[in-house]
Each structure stands twice: as structure tokens, then as C-alpha cells.
Write a protein that holds these residues in place. Structure first.
Motif, PDB file in Angstrom:
ATOM      1  N   GLU A  46       0.831  -1.202   0.000  1.00 56.06           N
ATOM      2  CA  GLU A  46       0.000   0.000   0.000  1.00 56.06           C
ATOM      3  C   GLU A  46       0.871   1.260   0.000  1.00 56.06           C
ATOM      4  O   GLU A  46       0.600   2.208  -0.728  1.00 56.06           O
ATOM      5  CB  GLU A  46      -0.930   0.023   1.229  1.00 56.06           C
ATOM      6  N   ALA A  47       1.936   1.255   0.807  1.00 59.01           N
ATOM      7  CA  ALA A  47       2.813   2.432   0.910  1.00 59.01           C
ATOM      8  C   ALA A  47       3.539   2.716  -0.392  1.00 59.01           C
ATOM      9  O   ALA A  47       3.712   3.876  -0.769  1.00 59.01           O
ATOM     10  CB  ALA A  47       3.806   2.254   2.060  1.00 59.01           C
ATOM     11  N   VAL A  48       3.976   1.686  -1.106  1.00 56.86           N
ATOM     12  CA  VAL A  48       4.678   1.930  -2.364  1.00 56.86           C
ATOM     13  C   VAL A  48       3.706   2.410  -3.441  1.00 56.86           C
ATOM     14  O   VAL A  48       4.065   3.245  -4.272  1.00 56.86           O
ATOM     15  CB  VAL A  48       5.517   0.713  -2.826  1.00 56.86           C
ATOM     16  N   PHE A  49       2.460   1.949  -3.432  1.00 56.95           N
ATOM     17  CA  PHE A  49       1.447   2.474  -4.352  1.00 56.95           C
ATOM     18  C   PHE A  49       1.196   3.951  -4.052  1.00 56.95           C
ATOM     19  O   PHE A  49       1.126   4.776  -4.961  1.00 56.95           O
ATOM     20  CB  PHE A  49       0.138   1.684  -4.236  1.00 56.95           C
ATOM     21  N   GLU A  50       1.050   4.295  -2.767  1.00 65.75           N
ATOM     22  CA  GLU A  50       0.846   5.696  -2.370  1.00 65.75           C
ATOM     23  C   GLU A  50       2.010   6.566  -2.823  1.00 65.75           C
ATOM     24  O   GLU A  50       1.811   7.648  -3.377  1.00 65.75           O
ATOM     25  CB  GLU A  50       0.737   5.808  -0.846  1.00 65.75           C
ATOM     26  N   ALA A  51       3.235   6.105  -2.579  1.00 69.47           N
ATOM     27  CA  ALA A  51       4.419   6.891  -2.941  1.00 69.47           C
ATOM     28  C   ALA A  51       4.504   7.085  -4.448  1.00 69.47           C
ATOM     29  O   ALA A  51       4.860   8.174  -4.923  1.00 69.47           O
ATOM     30  CB  ALA A  51       5.684   6.212  -2.410  1.00 69.47           C
ATOM     31  N   SER A  61     -12.935   8.982  -3.078  1.00 69.42           N
ATOM     32  CA  SER A  61     -12.540   7.573  -3.002  1.00 69.42           C
ATOM     33  C   SER A  61     -12.530   6.942  -4.377  1.00 69.42           C
ATOM     34  O   SER A  61     -13.227   7.389  -5.283  1.00 69.42           O
ATOM     35  CB  SER A  61     -13.512   6.791  -2.117  1.00 69.42           C
ATOM     36  N   LEU A  62     -11.727   5.888  -4.518  1.00 69.33           N
ATOM     37  CA  LEU A  62     -11.732   5.119  -5.747  1.00 69.33           C
ATOM     38  C   LEU A  62     -11.398   3.670  -5.456  1.00 69.33           C
ATOM     39  O   LEU A  62     -10.750   3.357  -4.463  1.00 69.33           O
ATOM     40  CB  LEU A  62     -10.768   5.704  -6.777  1.00 69.33           C
ATOM     41  N   THR A  63     -11.889   2.800  -6.319  1.00 67.10           N
ATOM     42  CA  THR A  63     -11.639   1.363  -6.249  1.00 67.10           C
ATOM     43  C   THR A  63     -11.117   0.931  -7.603  1.00 67.10           C
ATOM     44  O   THR A  63     -11.646   1.341  -8.641  1.00 67.10           O
ATOM     45  CB  THR A  63     -12.942   0.601  -5.935  1.00 67.10           C
ATOM     46  N   VAL A  64     -10.073   0.098  -7.596  1.00 70.63           N
ATOM     47  CA  VAL A  64      -9.482  -0.386  -8.844  1.00 70.63           C
ATOM     48  C   VAL A  64      -9.274  -1.889  -8.703  1.00 70.63           C
ATOM     49  O   VAL A  64      -8.883  -2.376  -7.647  1.00 70.63           O
ATOM     50  CB  VAL A  64      -8.133   0.314  -9.138  1.00 70.63           C
ATOM     51  N   THR A  65      -9.535  -2.625  -9.786  1.00 69.20           N
ATOM     52  CA  THR A  65      -9.266  -4.062  -9.824  1.00 69.20           C
ATOM     53  C   THR A  65      -8.454  -4.390 -11.067  1.00 69.20           C
ATOM     54  O   THR A  65      -8.528  -3.680 -12.072  1.00 69.20           O
ATOM     55  CB  THR A  65     -10.568  -4.889  -9.839  1.00 69.20           C
ATOM     56  N   ALA A  66      -7.678  -5.457 -10.971  1.00 65.41           N
ATOM     57  CA  ALA A  66      -6.859  -5.895 -12.105  1.00 65.41           C
ATOM     58  C   ALA A  66      -6.509  -7.375 -11.926  1.00 65.41           C
ATOM     59  O   ALA A  66      -6.678  -7.949 -10.842  1.00 65.41           O
ATOM     60  CB  ALA A  66      -5.581  -5.060 -12.202  1.00 65.41           C
ATOM     61  N   GLU A  67      -5.963  -7.959 -12.978  1.00 68.49           N
ATOM     62  CA  GLU A  67      -5.673  -9.388 -12.955  1.00 68.49           C
ATOM     63  C   GLU A  67      -4.320  -9.725 -12.331  1.00 68.49           C
ATOM     64  O   GLU A  67      -4.098 -10.854 -11.912  1.00 68.49           O
ATOM     65  CB  GLU A  67      -5.758  -9.976 -14.370  1.00 68.49           C
ATOM     66  N   ARG A  68      -3.410  -8.754 -12.252  1.00 72.38           N
ATOM     67  CA  ARG A  68      -2.083  -8.978 -11.647  1.00 72.38           C
ATOM     68  C   ARG A  68      -1.720  -7.780 -10.780  1.00 72.38           C
ATOM     69  O   ARG A  68      -2.247  -6.695 -10.954  1.00 72.38           O
ATOM     70  CB  ARG A  68      -1.001  -9.132 -12.725  1.00 72.38           C
ATOM     71  N   GLU A  90       1.082  -6.017 -10.773  1.00 71.86           N
ATOM     72  CA  GLU A  90       1.672  -4.943 -11.588  1.00 71.86           C
ATOM     73  C   GLU A  90       0.600  -4.219 -12.386  1.00 71.86           C
ATOM     74  O   GLU A  90       0.645  -3.001 -12.542  1.00 71.86           O
ATOM     75  CB  GLU A  90       2.743  -5.506 -12.530  1.00 71.86           C
ATOM     76  N   ALA A  91      -0.364  -4.968 -12.892  1.00 74.51           N
ATOM     77  CA  ALA A  91      -1.471  -4.357 -13.629  1.00 74.51           C
ATOM     78  C   ALA A  91      -2.314  -3.488 -12.702  1.00 74.51           C
ATOM     79  O   ALA A  91      -2.852  -2.462 -13.125  1.00 74.51           O
ATOM     80  CB  ALA A  91      -2.333  -5.432 -14.290  1.00 74.51           C
ATOM     81  N   LEU A  92      -2.405  -3.863 -11.430  1.00 73.14           N
ATOM     82  CA  LEU A  92      -3.145  -3.051 -10.470  1.00 73.14           C
ATOM     83  C   LEU A  92      -2.473  -1.691 -10.292  1.00 73.14           C
ATOM     84  O   LEU A  92      -3.142  -0.661 -10.289  1.00 73.14           O
ATOM     85  CB  LEU A  92      -3.252  -3.768  -9.125  1.00 73.14           C
ATOM     86  N   LEU A  93      -1.147  -1.669 -10.188  1.00 75.07           N
ATOM     87  CA  LEU A  93      -0.427  -0.399 -10.087  1.00 75.07           C
ATOM     88  C   LEU A  93      -0.640   0.436 -11.349  1.00 75.07           C
ATOM     89  O   LEU A  93      -0.948   1.627 -11.274  1.00 75.07           O
ATOM     90  CB  LEU A  93       1.063  -0.635  -9.843  1.00 75.07           C
TER      91      LEU A  93
END
Length: 145
Positions: A22-27, A49-56, A58-61
């Protein structure tokens, strides 16, 4: 833990670290904001707020950063002070062996009229890296400017 902007040919890259995923996504998202504007007003804008989904993972980032760019354009607000509340891996419904990743996040939307913003056009997969390291996580993402 945090981020560093790096020159990358005609683009800009963000190298980020965090003690958790979570911290690296925030940064990384905060690096995107910094690549967009040098001076961000501290108290301007409302959280969304937001919600995101992905299959992997790395794809989530990739999709999270892409969603922030999309929301910037649609809302005419620069997403700053990014917070990722949770990242979860769940079994995908269509394939028992597959995993789906999702995140719940929020950001403060600073009106574009309140900042001197540069256009970051898109996130790229070029040289993208997301990996676990001894003291947490590292990410490297190149943005098209």
C-alpha cells in the motif's frame, strides 16, 4: 520511504519505495502528482474515493495510476495526498487458479486552476517494475509527458 522523480528520455519516471505494498502504491501516486506540479496547495480540495481491480499486482499499479490520470481529466482536479487503504488478492470468479487484485484508495482533488500543472499524458509499461525487497517494496514507473 517515498519517491524520487527521474528524467527518462522525453518522459519522466518515478522510483518509489514503501514498507508495504500500500505504501509503495501511495508513494508512486504522490510521485505522479509531483511530476504534474511543483507547488501543491496544502489545504485545497476535497477527498474522494476510488476502487481499482486488475488481474495482476503490476497491472493493479498500472490501472491505479491510469485511473488517477483519468480522474484528473474528468474532474479537472489533480489527485494528491494519495492514500491506499487496502490491497487484496482474491480468487477470480471465472478461473479457480486465477487471482484478482483490488485496491481501495482515496485522494485529495486539487482544482487544476489552483496549480500550475504540467500534463502527464499516461502511465506506461515501459521499464515498469514492482518488487518485494528486504525492507519492503520498490516500484519504478515511466510516465508519458
Amino acid at each position: 520511504m517515498g519517491f524520487e522523480l527521474r528524467d527518462h528520455t522525453a518522459d519522466v519516471a518515478v522510483a518509489a519505495t514503501g514498507d508495504s505494498l500500500e505504501a509503495v502504491f501511495e508513494a508512486t501516486a504522490d510521485g505522479l502528482a509531483a511530476a504534474s506540479s511543483d507547488d501543491i496547495p496544502p489545504e485545497t480540495g476535497e477527498r474522494f474515493s476510488l476502487t481499482v481491480t486488475a488481474e495482476r499486482r503490476e497491472a493493479l499499479l498500472f490501472d491505479y495510476l491510469g485511473e488517477l490520470i483519468y480522474l484528473r481529466d474528468v474532474r479537472a482536479e489533480l489527485p494528491v495526498d494519495n492514500r491506499v487503504e487496502s490491497i487484496e488478492a482474491t480468487e477470480a470468479e471465472s478461473d479457480a487458479d486465477a487471482t484478482a487484485w483490488s485496491l481501495e484508495a482515496s485522494a485529495r482533488g486539487v482544482p487544476l486552476g489552483a496549480v500550475d500543472a504540467r500534463e502527464v499524458k499516461a502511465v506506461t509499461y515501459s521499464e515498469m517494475r514492482l518488487e518485494s525487497v528486504a525492507d519492503g517494496w520498490e516500484a519504478y514507473v515511466v510516465f508519458d509527458v
